[in-house]
Motif scaffolding. Structure first.
Motif, PDB file in Angstrom:
ATOM      1  N   ALA A 635       0.845  -1.115   0.019  1.00  0.00           N
ATOM      2  CA  ALA A 635       0.366  -0.002  -0.133  1.00  0.00           C
ATOM      3  C   ALA A 635       0.708   0.838  -0.349  1.00  0.00           C
ATOM      4  O   ALA A 635       1.647   1.255   1.273  1.00  0.00           O
ATOM      5  N   SER A 636       0.535   2.192  -1.037  1.00  0.00           N
ATOM      6  CA  SER A 636       1.509   3.073  -1.223  1.00  0.00           C
ATOM      7  C   SER A 636      -0.006   4.639  -1.338  1.00  0.00           C
ATOM      8  O   SER A 636       0.015   4.325  -1.014  1.00  0.00           O
ATOM      9  N   ASN A 637       1.044   5.870  -0.753  1.00  0.00           N
ATOM     10  CA  ASN A 637       0.219   7.227  -1.106  1.00  0.00           C
ATOM     11  C   ASN A 637       1.525   7.811  -2.259  1.00  0.00           C
ATOM     12  O   ASN A 637       2.236   7.662  -2.739  1.00  0.00           O
ATOM     13  N   ALA A 638       0.529   9.211  -2.267  1.00  0.00           N
ATOM     14  CA  ALA A 638       0.959  10.083  -3.175  1.00  0.00           C
ATOM     15  C   ALA A 638       2.772  10.298  -2.922  1.00  0.00           C
ATOM     16  O   ALA A 638       3.749  10.327  -3.618  1.00  0.00           O
ATOM     17  N   SER A 639       3.328  10.671  -1.986  1.00  0.00           N
ATOM     18  CA  SER A 639       4.205  10.478  -1.424  1.00  0.00           C
ATOM     19  C   SER A 639       5.310   9.750  -0.980  1.00  0.00           C
ATOM     20  O   SER A 639       6.808   9.579  -1.130  1.00  0.00           O
ATOM     21  N   ASN A 640       4.889   8.256  -1.194  1.00  0.00           N
ATOM     22  CA  ASN A 640       5.742   7.617  -0.079  1.00  0.00           C
ATOM     23  C   ASN A 640       5.395   6.052  -0.975  1.00  0.00           C
ATOM     24  O   ASN A 640       4.104   5.598  -1.175  1.00  0.00           O
ATOM     25  N   SER A 641       6.198   5.764  -1.290  1.00  0.00           N
ATOM     26  CA  SER A 641       5.311   4.099  -2.141  1.00  0.00           C
ATOM     27  C   SER A 641       5.983   3.084  -1.034  1.00  0.00           C
ATOM     28  O   SER A 641       7.960   3.721  -0.367  1.00  0.00           O
ATOM     29  N   TRP A 642       6.265   1.926  -1.321  1.00  0.00           N
ATOM     30  CA  TRP A 642       6.180   0.349  -0.629  1.00  0.00           C
ATOM     31  C   TRP A 642       6.750  -0.845  -0.804  1.00  0.00           C
ATOM     32  O   TRP A 642       5.600  -0.961  -1.675  1.00  0.00           O
ATOM     33  N   LEU A 643       7.493  -1.394  -1.329  1.00  0.00           N
ATOM     34  CA  LEU A 643       7.575  -2.633  -1.401  1.00  0.00           C
ATOM     35  C   LEU A 643       7.334  -3.598   0.177  1.00  0.00           C
ATOM     36  O   LEU A 643       8.182  -3.585   0.694  1.00  0.00           O
ATOM     37  N   GLU A 644       6.931  -5.067  -0.453  1.00  0.00           N
ATOM     38  CA  GLU A 644       6.494  -6.208   0.406  1.00  0.00           C
ATOM     39  C   GLU A 644       6.851  -7.192   0.219  1.00  0.00           C
ATOM     40  O   GLU A 644       6.759  -7.809  -1.047  1.00  0.00           O
ATOM     41  N   PHE A 645       8.257  -7.908   0.895  1.00  0.00           N
ATOM     42  CA  PHE A 645       8.453  -8.959   1.188  1.00  0.00           C
ATOM     43  C   PHE A 645       8.169 -10.149   2.265  1.00  0.00           C
ATOM     44  O   PHE A 645       7.729 -10.115   2.585  1.00  0.00           O
ATOM     45  N   SER A 646       7.693 -11.066   2.127  1.00  0.00           N
ATOM     46  CA  SER A 646       6.996 -12.168   2.392  1.00  0.00           C
ATOM     47  C   SER A 646       7.623 -13.226   2.314  1.00  0.00           C
ATOM     48  O   SER A 646       8.366 -14.167   1.012  1.00  0.00           O
ATOM     49  N   VAL A 647       8.048 -14.407   3.384  1.00  0.00           N
ATOM     50  CA  VAL A 647       8.763 -15.739   3.287  1.00  0.00           C
ATOM     51  C   VAL A 647       8.452 -16.592   4.325  1.00  0.00           C
ATOM     52  O   VAL A 647       7.765 -15.654   5.422  1.00  0.00           O
ATOM     53  N   ALA A 648       7.335 -17.736   3.437  1.00  0.00           N
ATOM     54  CA  ALA A 648       6.152 -18.137   3.514  1.00  0.00           C
ATOM     55  C   ALA A 648       7.312 -19.894   3.854  1.00  0.00           C
ATOM     56  O   ALA A 648       7.899 -20.006   3.618  1.00  0.00           O
ATOM     57  N   ASP A 649       6.725 -20.410   4.790  1.00  0.00           N
ATOM     58  CA  ASP A 649       6.771 -21.989   5.100  1.00  0.00           C
ATOM     59  C   ASP A 649       5.591 -22.649   5.854  1.00  0.00           C
ATOM     60  O   ASP A 649       4.277 -22.273   5.312  1.00  0.00           O
ATOM     61  N   MET A 650       5.882 -23.826   5.143  1.00  0.00           N
ATOM     62  CA  MET A 650       5.186 -25.117   5.594  1.00  0.00           C
ATOM     63  C   MET A 650       5.315 -25.649   7.096  1.00  0.00           C
ATOM     64  O   MET A 650       5.219 -27.020   6.801  1.00  0.00           O
ATOM     65  N   GLY A 651       5.972 -25.298   7.409  1.00  0.00           N
ATOM     66  CA  GLY A 651       6.249 -25.395   9.599  1.00  0.00           C
ATOM     67  C   GLY A 651       5.069 -26.059  10.046  1.00  0.00           C
ATOM     68  O   GLY A 651       3.676 -25.751   9.315  1.00  0.00           O
TER      69      GLY A 651
END
Length: 716
Positions: A635-651
């Protein structure tokens, strides 16, 4: 100020010039306040003057009260008489309007009677002439058909007027307008007033009334009667009113239409107005009356006697109250002096008063205890004062001269100086001074308050020493934290170096039956050595990043694509994944901007999270084992933008009790772990302005998600 000088001049205040050993609140009175001695005449004369001034003020107030009552009585009598005149004038105006209204109603009845028996034109004109001879206010009567054409008319025998039939028959004539309105309302309608010239060169204001002749519900014609407004006033207003008032018809804006009445007599004019509402027109009947000045002299004597009686009673009441107030004030003054003395004696703050010559006039017990001198040795003293240190006496004396001359005002926030006790010990004091102003607003001296700050200085020194010890302890704690972080973060690059070194050694051994390794093995050895060098460089960057992290310095940030971040760590991730039988799936959304981050620290975050995810699946019962790595736009806006990193396991997931302490430093569920990995990851992400959190994954497992700011190009 280092406790060396009594800055700003005298350390006290210039007060009164009493020279005796006074130490109570009595010493704060004016210089003539002593109760014994030859100077007792001065306060007595002062008290006599105050008493005489008070009595003179009371008599002045009494005279002003009597005069005010007389003037008020006369003014009220005049107002009452004026109100009576005005009320009488308004009643007369209302009566006149009622008389005129009755006369107009009677005239309408007479006009309707003209048509009785359906007369012919000659009979009608005879009846109209007879009506005009008896009603002088009517000057003309006309009989018009339904088209407003003139059939017959009659004129007043008292005032022949030149009538212009053309103007009276015009579409916009007052007659036409009145009859049109009468047809509309099926009743009598009056026109607006208009000016009718007379043969003598003058003129008169006229008004028409149009009466529709209705038969079988239909209009069969009209009767038009003309009123002379001047004659209406002369004949319909009572003669008694005309002799005492000026009566006039006016329009709504005040324009006079007709006027009758007496000439002006008297100095005051009273005016009353009444609306004279007629169907189709509204007039204002105005009466102006003049009256002489109100006859108030007969009431003056009565008012004077009443006022004098009230004045005598008021004198007695005022004197009694004044005597009671004086006695009460004396008691209150005695109580206030006793209370102030008790309050000053109970203070721990030293107080000192000085007159304009720098002579001490008052000290409280706290000040005496502070310097070790009794009040008898301080009151009356001038420079050099006994509690001045000899090494600063000359400087203090010079500053006192400057202060007493008025060239240097004491600072409101106070100033620091050094005093000397009777035993010769020096101690720092904080001084606050303010001018002494007497009841007449004159500056009579200075009042100073003193605080012994010796204990405060000792506490400040102890605090400074404790602060230095705390700083040393903090530095040791920082060294310990750095060592823990280094040992934790260097495990991964050192493990990679060990793996590449062992692999290279294995490749250097020749195959059975060969004397030297094959060229392909040598090429693989070259690649392994390069990887060892890269991991060694990475270990150096880790040491520098952790060092900067512990010192909380700004990290070096640069735009790095998500693919580059994963390319740097995927070889290490895949080594461990092959060992544990984990399949790595990487998914990066298209068109993502690069992340603005510290590359080394973010790579450490990815390695920590992926290592934890793969270790959570190191269980024979877990199949399949998939490590899901994803990058997408957050989610971003006019002044800031973001990247989302995800690490998922099946433990097996994270229990609730463990989840509550998951990011706590040194908390771990593994025997070989130190509990710093996730704490370090969260700190690194938060330093970038993002957040790190975890959630359960369906059908099983855990997903860790963190955000990083995206690099944005500056506008051209």
């Amino acid at each position: 100020m280092g406790g060396t000088v009594e800055r700003g001049g005298p350390a006290g205040g210039r007060d009164r010039g009493a020279a005796g050993p006074q130490q109570g609140p009595q010493s704060l009175l004016p210089p003539s306040a002593p109760e014994d001695g030859p100077q007792d005449k001065v306060p007595r004369r002062w008290r006599r003057w105050v008493g005489a001034w008070r009595r003179w003020s009371l008599w002045t107030l009494l005279v002003a009260l009597v005069a005010g009552m007389l003037v008020t009585q006369v003014w009220l009598a005049g107002r009452y008489e004026a109100s009576q005149v005005q009320s009488r004038l308004e009643r007369d105006t209302a009566d006149a309007v009622a008389d005129i209204r009755n006369a107009f109603a009677h005239n309408l009845q007479n006009l309707q009677a003209l048509q009785a028996g359906d007369p012919d034109l000659a009979a009608w004109e005879a009846r109209a002439a007879e009506l005009l001879s008896t009603r002088r206010e009517l000057v003309r009567i006309e009989w018009r058909d339904t088209q407003l054409l003139l059939r017959a008319h009659a004129e007043s025998p008292y005032r022949p007027l030149p009538w212009d039939a053309t103007t009276r028959s015009g579409t916009h004539s007052e007659t036409m307008l009145a009859c049109t309105n009468a047809r509309r309302i099926t009743g009598p309608s009056y026109s607006s007033s208009y000016f009718q010239p007379l043969p003598d060169g003058m003129g008169a204001e006229m008004m028409e009334v149009c009466l529709p002749l209705i038969q079988d519900g239909r209009v069969r014609g009209f009767l038009v009667a003309t009123y002379a407004l001047q004659t209406v006033l002369q004949d319909l207003v009572a003669p008694s009113l005309q002799r005492t008032q000026e009566v006039s018809f006016t329009e709504a804006d005040g324009t006079r239409l007709a006027l009758v009445g007496a000439l002006r007599r008297g100095s005051r004019m009273f005016t009353a107005q009444q609306l004279f509402d007629l169907p189709g027109n509204t007039l204002v009947l105005r009466m102006d009356g003049w009256h002489a000045a109100p006859s108030v002299f007969p009431n003056v004597l009565t008012a004077l006697v009443t006022a004098m009686s009230i004045a005598l009673v008021s004198v007695l009441v005022v004197l009694v109250r004044d005597n009671r107030r004086r006695l009460r004030a004396e008691r209150d003054l005695g109580d206030a002096l006793a209370f102030r003395k008790a309050m000053e004696d109970s203070l721990v703050t030293g107080l000192r008063a000085r007159d304009l010559n720098g002579r001490i006039t008052y000290v409280n017990p706290a000040f005496c205890d502070m310097v070790g001198f009794p009040a008898s040795e301080l009151v009356g003293q001038t420079s050099p004062l006994p509690y001045w240190p000899p090494e600063h006496a000359q400087e203090y004396a010079e500053r006192q001269v400057v202060r007493m001359s008025g060239r240097l005002d004491p600072p409101r926030e106070g100033y620091e100086s050094t005093f000397m006790r009777r035993d010769g010990t020096r101690f720092p004091v904080m001084i606050y001074e303010a001018p002494l102003i007497n009841a007449q607003g004159l500056h009579t001296g200075w009042m100073g308050s003193f605080l012994d700050v010796s204990e405060q200085r000792r506490v400040e020194e102890l605090s400074r020493t404790s602060q230095e010890r705390l700083q040393a302890t903090a530095r040791l704690a920082t060294v310990g934290e750095m060592a823990s972080l280094l040992s934790h973060e260097l495990n991964q690059p050192l493990a990679a170096i060990s793996s590449y070194a062992n692999g290279s050694l294995n490749l250097l051994e020749p195959a059975p039956g060969a004397e030297l390794p094959s060229p392909q093995d040598l090429q693989d050895v070259r690649v392994g050595v390069q990887r060892i060098a890269a991991q060694a460089e990475r270990a150096g960057r880790v040491i520098k990043s952790v060092h900067d992290f512990v010192r909380r310095r700004d990290q070096t940030r640069e735009p790095v694509t998500a693919q580059d971040l994963f390319d740097a760590v995927l070889p290490i991730i895949r080594l461990q994944a092959r060992k544990l039988g984990v399949r790595v799936v990487l998914s990066i959304e298209d068109g993502l901007p690069p992340a603005l981050c510290d590359r080394t620290m973010v790579e450490q975050v990815l390695l920590n999270l992926t290592r934890n995810a793969m270790q959570s699946m190191d269980d024979p019962q877990i199949h399949p084992r998939i490590l899901d790595l994803r990058v997408r736009r957050a989610a971003s806006n006019a002044s800031n933008s973001w990247l989302e990193f995800s690490v998922a396991d099946m433990g097996m997931g994270i229990p609730e009790d463990v989840a509550e302490r998951l990011f706590t430093p040194f908390y771990t569920t593994r025997v070989e772990g130190m509990g710093l990995g996730l704490s370090l990851c969260r700190t690194v992400v938060e330093q970038h302005g993002g957040f790190l959190d975890h959630a359960a994954r369906e059908p099983r497992g855990t997903v860790f998600t963190f955000t990083l700011p995206a690099f944005q190009k500056a506008d051209p």
